[in-house]
Design an enzyme around this catalytic site. Structure first.
Site, short mmCIF file in Angstrom:
data_model
loop_
_atom_site.label_atom_id
_atom_site.label_comp_id
_atom_site.label_asym_id
_atom_site.label_seq_id
_atom_site.Cartn_x
_atom_site.Cartn_y
_atom_site.Cartn_z
N HIS A 265 -7.50 -5.09 -0.89
CA HIS A 265 -6.29 -4.47 -0.36
C HIS A 265 -5.60 -5.23 0.77
O HIS A 265 -4.37 -5.30 0.81
CB HIS A 265 -6.66 -3.06 0.12
CG HIS A 265 -5.53 -2.09 0.07
ND1 HIS A 265 -4.94 -1.70 -1.11
CD2 HIS A 265 -4.88 -1.42 1.04
CE1 HIS A 265 -3.98 -0.83 -0.85
NE2 HIS A 265 -3.92 -0.66 0.45
N ASP B 282 -9.68 -4.74 -5.28
CA ASP B 282 -9.04 -3.73 -4.43
C ASP B 282 -9.66 -2.35 -4.66
O ASP B 282 -9.60 -1.82 -5.77
CB ASP B 282 -7.54 -3.70 -4.76
CG ASP B 282 -6.71 -3.04 -3.69
OD1 ASP B 282 -7.21 -2.09 -3.05
OD2 ASP B 282 -5.56 -3.46 -3.48
N SER C 158 0.82 -1.21 0.00
CA SER C 158 0.00 0.00 0.00
C SER C 158 0.86 1.27 0.00
O SER C 158 1.71 1.42 -0.86
CB SER C 158 -0.95 -0.08 1.20
OG SER C 158 -1.84 0.99 1.21
#
Ligand SMILES: *[C@@H]1O[C@H](CO)[C@@H](O)[C@H](O)[C@H]1NC(C)=O
Ligand SMILES: *[C@@H]1O[C@H](CO)[C@@H](O)[C@H](O)[C@H]1NC(C)=O
Length: 401
Positions: free
Chosen positions: A377, A344, A174
């Site tokens: 995610h 995601d 991320s």
């Protein structure tokens, strides 16, 4: 699946944010006693691994905590190069050790013979100290991810290199991918690592579908909080985490959906991981960091923090608009492994395609991409099956570098 409860929880989050914005007294943060012992003691040694706590001081005075796992579970000292694992937004190094040893990347790497280093961004529990400031000083929170690129990254990479005498592999999740991409696009900032692994990459973010992140960005929520004098962003208000834990422990309530509005529907989380998650996460970050990310959602660029007026930008950058980070400047021969997911909501497939487009001149044999349709995610770091889905290929990639 008790979705109305989940909605209630989300409204509670927003209410808390709003009440802080209204200038009401801020409640004390809660931290479990396990978390206060440090990550090594509470989450690594308990799984049977040796672990060292390290600190490194950045040029702007932040004292960052790092954990090192120098041997496999059986006690065999690492024989392979160091690997630095850098977490994402509102997380810390706990990211990498939440699942059992055969499912968590940090332990899998240690068992495969790598010298594993876990970094923690400024402002998180392991990294809240500073040479002269305290987290209660507004100045302590005066940074965005630009400073993670300019100060945290070089300090971390230098520390690991000076203690091991070796060049490392970098693994980011991320926001941990954005700060790497930005740093590696400025060759003068850091010595290049051996390779970089980008899990759920964040670079271009204007197509992000996460309703919470989008509405916060479009409604200038972080900007409003910052203007009202809230410089730290911390979701661990007293009572809220307790409330969540109580609700999540009720039979029939699956709190893995709690994350969905923010991250997209994670396919593969074991419901017990939410307890571990809430014991340690989310972690604080600066409001300015959120403003910077919101700017990127709105304008679609990867640039430095925009002060919002030409004079201030001129003062900081010598130009009226903030300088861009140029993804095409990343050295074409830097080995990259990029893994992204079809579900995601933060790292949208269209945004990842833009990033890949800007890497189109990368040496063909130095760029490995991996796509998993059902991953969102958090599956990349918390998924029960991440070992088969992501890490097995990642380990092959590392071996070849
Ligand atoms: C979830 O994790 C727990 C603890 O590791 C384990 O005992 C359980 O079997 C897992 N659940 C599923 C459905 O795999
Ligand atoms: C970005 O870097 C590439 C490769 O060095 C260069 O060709 C391109 O002009 C740069 N783009 C910008 C906007 O500076």
């Amino acid at each position: 699946m008790a979705n109305s409860k989940v909605d209630l929880i989300l409204v509670t989050f927003l209410f808390c944010t709003a009440s802080v914005a209204a200038g009401k007294a801020r409640l004390h943060s809660t931290r479990s006693s396990a978390a206060a012992d440090g990550i090594c003691k509470s989450l690594v040694v308990t799984q049977g691994y040796a672990c060292q706590e390290h600190t490194v001081t950045t040029k702007d005075g932040y004292i960052l905590g790092l954990q090192r796992i120098p041997a496999s579970r059986s006690g065999q000292s690492a024989s392979k190069p160091p690997v630095l694992l850098q977490h994402g937004l509102v997380m810390d190094a706990v990211t990498w050790v939440m699942n059992p040893p055969d499912e968590s990347l940090a332990f899998i790497l240690a068992d495969a013979g790598y010298d594993v280093w876990l970094s923690n961004s400024r402002g998180t529990l392991s990294s809240h100290q500073h040479t002269s400031l305290s987290p209660s000083d507004p100045a302590y929170w005066e940074w965005s991810w630009d400073e993670l690129v300019a100060y945290d990254m070089p300090a971390l990479l230098q520390h690991v290199r000076s203690l091991t005498g070796q060049n490392m592999h970098y693994v980011g999740h991320s926001l941990g991918t954005l700060i790497a991409l930005a740093a590696f696009s400025h060759k003068e900032l850091v010595n290049m690592p051996r390779s970089a692994v980008l899990l759920s990459p964040i670079a271009y973010v204007s197509q992000m579908t996460s309703p919470i992140a989008r509405s916060a960005a479009e409604n200038f929520l972080a900007e409003a909080l910052y203007r009202s004098g809230i410089y730290e962003f911390d979701l661990r208000w007293e009572g809220l985490v307790k409330l969540l834990q109580d609700i999540c422990q009720k039979p029939g309530v699956d709190c893995t959906h709690l994350l969905t509005s923010f991250t997209g529907p994670n396919c593969c989380l074991n419901s017990t991981i939410v307890d571990v998650f809430l014991d340690h996460e989310p972690q604080p970050t600066s409001m300015k960091n959120l403003i910077h990310l919101a700017q990127m959602v709105r304008d679609g660029k990867i640039s430095m923090y925009d002060y919002g007026d030409e004079a201030q930008n001129m003062e900081h950058y010598g130009q009226a608009t903030p300088p861009l980070y140029n993804m095409s400047s990343i050295p074409n021969d830097l080995p990259l492994f990029l893994s992204y997911g079809g579900a995601d909501a933060l790292s949208d497939v269209r945004d990842v395609k833009l990033l890949l487009e800007s890497l189109k001149d990368h040496d063909g044999d130095k760029l490995v991409t991996q796509y998993r349709e059902d991953y969102a995610h958090m599956d990349f770091v918390m998924g029960e099956n991440a070992r088969e889905v992501v890490y097995d290929a990642l380990m092959v990639f590392l071996r070849l570098q």
